[in-house]
Design an enzyme around this catalytic site. Structure first.
Site, mmCIF file in Angstrom:
data_model
loop_
_atom_site.group_PDB
_atom_site.id
_atom_site.type_symbol
_atom_site.label_atom_id
_atom_site.label_comp_id
_atom_site.label_asym_id
_atom_site.label_seq_id
_atom_site.Cartn_x
_atom_site.Cartn_y
_atom_site.Cartn_z
ATOM 1 N N LYS A 11 0.770 -1.450 -0.032
ATOM 2 C CA LYS A 11 -0.239 0.004 -0.112
ATOM 3 C C LYS A 11 0.975 1.262 0.046
ATOM 4 O O LYS A 11 2.108 1.213 0.123
ATOM 5 C CB LYS A 11 -0.793 0.029 1.266
ATOM 6 C CG LYS A 11 -1.978 -1.020 1.355
ATOM 7 C CD LYS A 11 -3.096 -1.215 2.237
ATOM 8 C CE LYS A 11 -4.003 -2.218 2.354
ATOM 9 N NZ LYS A 11 -4.972 -2.116 3.329
ATOM 10 N N TYR A 51 -12.096 -2.298 -4.085
ATOM 11 C CA TYR A 51 -12.891 -2.342 -2.687
ATOM 12 C C TYR A 51 -14.245 -2.327 -2.701
ATOM 13 O O TYR A 51 -14.849 -1.965 -1.737
ATOM 14 C CB TYR A 51 -12.292 -1.550 -1.680
ATOM 15 C CG TYR A 51 -10.714 -2.010 -1.317
ATOM 16 C CD1 TYR A 51 -10.750 -3.113 -0.498
ATOM 17 C CD2 TYR A 51 -9.691 -1.195 -1.523
ATOM 18 C CE1 TYR A 51 -9.418 -3.687 0.080
ATOM 19 C CE2 TYR A 51 -8.458 -1.628 -0.767
ATOM 20 C CZ TYR A 51 -8.363 -2.739 0.101
ATOM 21 O OH TYR A 51 -7.193 -3.062 0.420
ATOM 22 N N ASN A 114 -1.822 0.360 6.629
ATOM 23 C CA ASN A 114 -1.483 -0.990 7.430
ATOM 24 C C ASN A 114 -0.641 -1.793 6.193
ATOM 25 O O ASN A 114 -0.890 -3.044 6.368
ATOM 26 C CB ASN A 114 -2.810 -1.485 7.784
ATOM 27 C CG ASN A 114 -3.973 -1.874 6.922
ATOM 28 O OD1 ASN A 114 -3.603 -1.640 5.503
ATOM 29 N ND2 ASN A 114 -4.965 -2.748 7.196
ATOM 30 N N HIS A 117 -2.201 -5.442 1.500
ATOM 31 C CA HIS A 117 -3.488 -6.019 1.204
ATOM 32 C C HIS A 117 -3.068 -7.375 0.713
ATOM 33 O O HIS A 117 -2.134 -7.619 0.051
ATOM 34 C CB HIS A 117 -4.129 -5.506 -0.169
ATOM 35 C CG HIS A 117 -5.297 -6.010 -0.707
ATOM 36 N ND1 HIS A 117 -6.342 -6.289 0.121
ATOM 37 C CD2 HIS A 117 -5.221 -7.107 -1.660
ATOM 38 C CE1 HIS A 117 -7.209 -7.111 -0.427
ATOM 39 N NE2 HIS A 117 -6.661 -7.774 -1.456
ATOM 40 N N GLU A 128 -9.271 -10.815 -8.137
ATOM 41 C CA GLU A 128 -8.368 -9.547 -7.656
ATOM 42 C C GLU A 128 -7.277 -9.797 -8.703
ATOM 43 O O GLU A 128 -6.901 -8.472 -9.206
ATOM 44 C CB GLU A 128 -8.105 -9.723 -6.186
ATOM 45 C CG GLU A 128 -9.409 -9.071 -5.413
ATOM 46 C CD GLU A 128 -8.750 -9.285 -3.862
ATOM 47 O OE1 GLU A 128 -7.655 -9.716 -3.522
ATOM 48 O OE2 GLU A 128 -9.831 -9.030 -3.099
HETATM 49 P P1 RTP Z 1 -7.123 -5.885 2.982
HETATM 50 O O1 RTP Z 1 -8.443 -6.170 2.201
HETATM 51 O O2 RTP Z 1 -6.520 -4.442 2.870
HETATM 52 O O3 RTP Z 1 -6.213 -6.780 2.954
HETATM 53 O O4 RTP Z 1 -7.489 -5.700 4.711
HETATM 54 P P2 RTP Z 1 -8.046 -6.750 5.480
HETATM 55 O O5 RTP Z 1 -8.786 -7.988 4.658
HETATM 56 O O6 RTP Z 1 -7.141 -6.915 6.798
HETATM 57 O O7 RTP Z 1 -9.356 -5.875 6.043
HETATM 58 P P3 RTP Z 1 -10.859 -5.681 5.530
HETATM 59 O O8 RTP Z 1 -11.690 -5.902 6.457
HETATM 60 O O9 RTP Z 1 -10.832 -6.329 3.975
HETATM 61 O O10 RTP Z 1 -10.760 -4.013 5.262
HETATM 62 C C1 RTP Z 1 -9.950 -3.469 4.180
HETATM 63 C C2 RTP Z 1 -9.197 -2.191 4.560
HETATM 64 O O11 RTP Z 1 -10.175 -1.351 5.183
HETATM 65 C C3 RTP Z 1 -9.640 -0.755 6.360
HETATM 66 N N1 RTP Z 1 -10.517 -0.761 7.346
HETATM 67 N N2 RTP Z 1 -11.061 0.061 8.144
HETATM 68 N N3 RTP Z 1 -11.733 1.467 10.604
HETATM 69 C C4 RTP Z 1 -12.297 0.418 10.317
HETATM 70 O O12 RTP Z 1 -12.747 -0.019 11.164
HETATM 71 C C5 RTP Z 1 -11.392 -0.419 9.446
HETATM 72 N N4 RTP Z 1 -11.924 -1.523 8.819
HETATM 73 C C6 RTP Z 1 -11.172 -1.939 7.871
HETATM 74 C C7 RTP Z 1 -8.153 -1.232 6.602
HETATM 75 O O13 RTP Z 1 -7.499 -0.368 6.023
HETATM 76 C C8 RTP Z 1 -8.394 -2.597 5.861
HETATM 77 O O14 RTP Z 1 -7.085 -3.039 5.295
HETATM 78 MG MG MG Z 2 -9.636 -7.642 2.980
#
Ligand code: RTP
Ligand code: MG
Length: 141
Positions: A11, A51, A114, A117, A128
């Site tokens: 990222k 997304y 973070n 991804h 994806e």
């Molecule tokens: P990613 O898709 O980026 O790999 O991250 P992830 O699976 O660990 O998390 P996901 O639930 O898919 O959420 C995508 C991205 O959205 C942001 N996020 N913010 N403020 C919040 O509660 C929140 N929850 C998620 C994070 O940057 C996350 O990587």
């Molecule tokens: Mg995710």
């Protein structure tokens, strides 16, 4: 375990920190091969499309704004159990909760910034990878 492919993105925060190579080392040391890669400045439409599953979530705007804040490094990774292996290497979404030694524990600053991804399922990995790469751009090896 089956050979899988997964979609990974370094990222904008981690690109800006100049740790692309350190993150690639985590993949390679765990037996994952980079089989496709490109650096890209995502447009707003590209980030929103990528997304789209999160479109109704309260953090969607922040997420899209962050993902277009600078170039990202996009790669397809291949290896045994690549999807779960990459998620394990990444650590928890919130770096404050990420296990020691994970990419997010070591390189991420916040739940938005973070670092990486990774696809969360085989179905999403296929979607994806195809979102960013033509099949002719993926070099299985
Ligand atoms: P990613 O898709 O980026 O790999 O991250 P992830 O699976 O660990 O998390 P996901 O639930 O898919 O959420 C995508 C991205 O959205 C942001 N996020 N913010 N403020 C919040 O509660 C929140 N929850 C998620 C994070 O940057 C996350 O990587
Ligand atoms: Mg995710």
């Amino acid at each position: 375990m089956a050979i899988e492919r997964t979609l990974s993105i370094v990222k904008p925060d981690a690109v800006a920190k100049n740790v692309i190579g350190k993150i690639y080392d985590r993949f390679e040391s765990a037996g994952l091969k980079v089989v496709a890669a490109k650096m890209k400045q995502l447009s707003r439409a590209e980030a929103e499309g990528f997304y789209a599953v999160h479109a109704a979530r309260p953090f969607f705007n922040d997420l899209v704004n962050f993902m277009i804040s600078g170039p990202v490094m996009i790669q397809a990774l291949e290896g045994e159990g690549a999807i779960l292996k990459n998620r394990d290497l990444m650590g928890a979404t919130n770096p404050k909760e990420a296990a020691a030694g994970t990419i997010r524990a070591d390189f991420a600053d916040s739940i938005d910034a973070n670092a990486v991804h990774g696809s969360d399922s085989a179905e999403n990995a296929a979607i994806e990878i195809a979102y960013f790469f033509a099949s002719s751009e993926v070099y299985s090896r």
